[in-house]
Design an enzyme around this catalytic site. Structure first.
Site, short mmCIF file in Angstrom:
data_model
loop_
_atom_site.label_atom_id
_atom_site.label_comp_id
_atom_site.label_asym_id
_atom_site.label_seq_id
_atom_site.Cartn_x
_atom_site.Cartn_y
_atom_site.Cartn_z
N LYS A 93 0.92 -0.83 -0.26
CA LYS A 93 -0.08 0.03 -0.16
C LYS A 93 0.56 1.34 0.06
O LYS A 93 1.43 1.69 0.66
CB LYS A 93 -1.06 -0.08 1.14
CG LYS A 93 -1.95 1.34 1.37
CD LYS A 93 -2.84 1.20 2.55
CE LYS A 93 -3.81 2.40 2.60
NZ LYS A 93 -4.91 2.09 3.68
N SER B 27 5.98 5.78 -2.32
CA SER B 27 7.11 4.79 -2.68
C SER B 27 8.27 4.53 -1.89
O SER B 27 9.39 4.07 -2.07
CB SER B 27 7.90 6.08 -3.17
OG SER B 27 7.44 6.35 -4.87
N ARG B 28 7.87 4.41 -0.28
CA ARG B 28 8.42 4.41 0.83
C ARG B 28 9.55 4.83 1.06
O ARG B 28 10.24 4.63 1.79
CB ARG B 28 9.14 2.87 0.20
CG ARG B 28 7.70 1.51 0.17
CD ARG B 28 7.18 1.22 1.51
NE ARG B 28 6.31 -0.20 1.24
CZ ARG B 28 4.55 -0.16 1.31
NH1 ARG B 28 4.70 1.23 0.47
NH2 ARG B 28 4.69 -1.42 0.65
N LEU B 29 9.51 5.88 0.75
CA LEU B 29 10.50 7.27 1.08
C LEU B 29 10.17 7.96 2.10
O LEU B 29 9.54 9.58 2.01
CB LEU B 29 10.41 8.64 -0.40
CG LEU B 29 11.21 7.68 -1.47
CD1 LEU B 29 11.62 8.28 -2.66
CD2 LEU B 29 12.68 7.09 -1.00
#
Length: 214
Positions: free
Chosen positions: A11, A192-194
């Protein structure tokens, strides 16, 4: 072998952001801000937190406990002193707490030193609990091996009968702990997992605030 049904679960996080220029100078104040937002957001059991303890040899265990109070001195929860976590905290006071508020895409990690609260605070909280919970604290030999469910149910019946005519008193092996933080990390999910990760590290009487890479 990689299980793609599991690996493909993902997600993206886009609800909010967290910048070190905007956070409170004290982690307890920042926690209180996020705590109030968790309550206003009607997070189910916002006070549920993972407690990580370890033996003197460093072997870790985790479980969920419930936050019951927090202030400038730390974070308070209650349990059986003779439980596995009780024995581990007695042997190694270095612990970690983790809150995960998925609806807000947030985590808070608290590393600190645990100690028992005073007896008066433990008694005050114990006396505020529902009668069934007070009976349960007396009846359950927490973390000990028992033969079956019936053993526990019979113990509860016995303790209930014992206190039919008077109010249960807090058992000596049950009470509160406070975790005094030495490091606190606030994690806000980002795309984006940042993710945004802001860490407070104790430096004497003040706190150093730094951004960590996701």
């Amino acid at each position: 072998m990689l299980n793609k049904k599991v690996a493909d679960l993902r997600k993206d996080y886009t609800l909010a952001e967290l910048d070190e220029s905007e956070v409170a100078q004290d982690p307890i104040q920042q926690f209180e801000k996020w705590w109030n937002e968790a309550l206003s957001g009607e997070i189910d059991e916002a006070n549920a937190m993972t407690l990580a303890t370890s033996t003197s040899a460093g072997i870790p265990t985790t479980r969920i406990v419930l936050l019951k109070s927090f202030d400038k001195d730390g974070f308070v929860f209650f349990t059986n002193y003779d439980s596995r976590k009780g024995h581990e905290m007695a042997a190694n006071p270095n612990v970690s707490l983790l809150f995960f508020w998925k609806e807000l895409q947030r985590q808070v990690r608290i590393d600190g030193i645990v100690s028992k609260v005073d007896a008066a605070m433990s008694t005050e909280y114990y006396n505020s609990r529902p009668i069934g919970s007070r009976i349960g604290a007396i009846a359950s030999p927490q973390s000990k091996v028992i033969p079956n469910r019936s053993f526990l149910e019979e113990k509860v019946k016995s303790v209930t009968k014992q206190y039919e005519a008077n109010t249960p008193e807090r058992p000596e092996n049950w009470g509160g702990y406070i975790v005094k933080p030495v490091a606190v990390e606030f994690w806000q999910g980002r795309g984006s997992r940042l993710h945004d990760r802001i860490q407070y590290s104790q430096e004497g009487s003040s706190w150093k605030i730094e951004r960590l890479a996701p």
